[in-house]
Design a protein around this motif. Sequence first.
Motif, PDB file in Angstrom:
ATOM      1  N   LEU A 140       0.827  -1.199   0.000  1.00  0.00           N
ATOM      2  CA  LEU A 140       0.000   0.000   0.000  1.00  0.00           C
ATOM      3  C   LEU A 140       0.867   1.257   0.000  1.00  0.00           C
ATOM      4  CD1 LEU A 140      -2.699   1.457   0.120  1.00  0.00           C
ATOM      5  CD2 LEU A 140      -2.675   1.125   2.611  1.00  0.00           C
ATOM      6  N   PHE A 141       1.934   1.242   0.776  1.00  0.00           N
ATOM      7  CA  PHE A 141       2.829   2.394   0.840  1.00  0.00           C
ATOM      8  C   PHE A 141       3.464   2.652  -0.526  1.00  0.00           C
ATOM      9  CE2 PHE A 141       6.915   4.471   1.670  1.00  0.00           C
ATOM     10  CZ  PHE A 141       6.472   5.570   2.387  1.00  0.00           C
ATOM     11  N   ARG A 142       3.932   1.605  -1.185  1.00  0.00           N
ATOM     12  CA  ARG A 142       4.558   1.775  -2.504  1.00  0.00           C
ATOM     13  C   ARG A 142       3.543   2.279  -3.539  1.00  0.00           C
ATOM     14  NH1 ARG A 142       9.716   0.431  -2.884  1.00  0.00           N
ATOM     15  NH2 ARG A 142      10.608  -0.822  -1.225  1.00  0.00           N
ATOM     16  N   THR A 188       1.030   4.197  -2.837  1.00  0.00           N
ATOM     17  CA  THR A 188       0.840   5.598  -2.478  1.00  0.00           C
ATOM     18  C   THR A 188       1.975   6.451  -3.025  1.00  0.00           C
ATOM     19  OG1 THR A 188      -0.336   4.947  -0.466  1.00  0.00           O
ATOM     20  CG2 THR A 188       0.553   7.192  -0.533  1.00  0.00           C
ATOM     21  N   VAL A 189       3.203   5.979  -2.895  1.00  0.00           N
ATOM     22  CA  VAL A 189       4.361   6.697  -3.436  1.00  0.00           C
ATOM     23  C   VAL A 189       4.235   6.836  -4.950  1.00  0.00           C
ATOM     24  CG1 VAL A 189       6.870   6.596  -3.797  1.00  0.00           C
ATOM     25  CG2 VAL A 189       5.904   6.073  -1.538  1.00  0.00           C
ATOM     26  N   ALA A 190       3.814   5.765  -5.631  1.00  0.00           N
ATOM     27  CA  ALA A 190       3.650   5.809  -7.084  1.00  0.00           C
ATOM     28  C   ALA A 190       2.581   6.837  -7.473  1.00  0.00           C
ATOM     29  CB  ALA A 190       3.291   4.428  -7.621  1.00  0.00           C
ATOM     30  N   ALA A 191       1.464   6.867  -6.748  1.00  0.00           N
ATOM     31  CA  ALA A 191       0.398   7.832  -7.034  1.00  0.00           C
ATOM     32  C   ALA A 191       0.883   9.256  -6.782  1.00  0.00           C
ATOM     33  CB  ALA A 191      -0.827   7.528  -6.176  1.00  0.00           C
ATOM     34  N   PHE A 192       1.644   9.442  -5.727  1.00  0.00           N
ATOM     35  CA  PHE A 192       2.200  10.756  -5.415  1.00  0.00           C
ATOM     36  C   PHE A 192       3.155  11.210  -6.520  1.00  0.00           C
ATOM     37  CE2 PHE A 192       5.368  13.422  -3.199  1.00  0.00           C
ATOM     38  CZ  PHE A 192       4.528  14.425  -2.762  1.00  0.00           C
ATOM     39  N   ASN A 193       4.027  10.303  -6.956  1.00  0.00           N
ATOM     40  CA  ASN A 193       4.961  10.633  -8.037  1.00  0.00           C
ATOM     41  C   ASN A 193       4.227  10.945  -9.335  1.00  0.00           C
ATOM     42  OD1 ASN A 193       7.270  10.477  -6.502  1.00  0.00           O
ATOM     43  ND2 ASN A 193       7.595   8.316  -6.942  1.00  0.00           N
TER      44      ASN A 193
END
Length: 52
Positions: free
Chosen positions: A23-25, A27-32
Motif C-alpha cells: 500500500l505504501f509503494r 501511495t508513493v507511485a500515485a504521489f509521483n
Amino acid sequence: MRHHNTFKLYLTGRESDGITETLFRKTVAAFNKRLAESKADTVGFVLKTFNR
C-alpha cells in the motif's frame, strides 16, 4: 550567501496502522504521478525504508 531551492518530503506509514509495504509503494507511485502531472522535477527523489 548561496540559496538552494530544495526541500524534503517525508511519507510515512506503520504496519500497525494498517499501512502495508504494498500500500505504501502504491501511495508513493500515485504521489509521483501527481508530481509528474505538474511537471515537478523528481530526479533527485530517493525512497528510503527505515525500521523494517
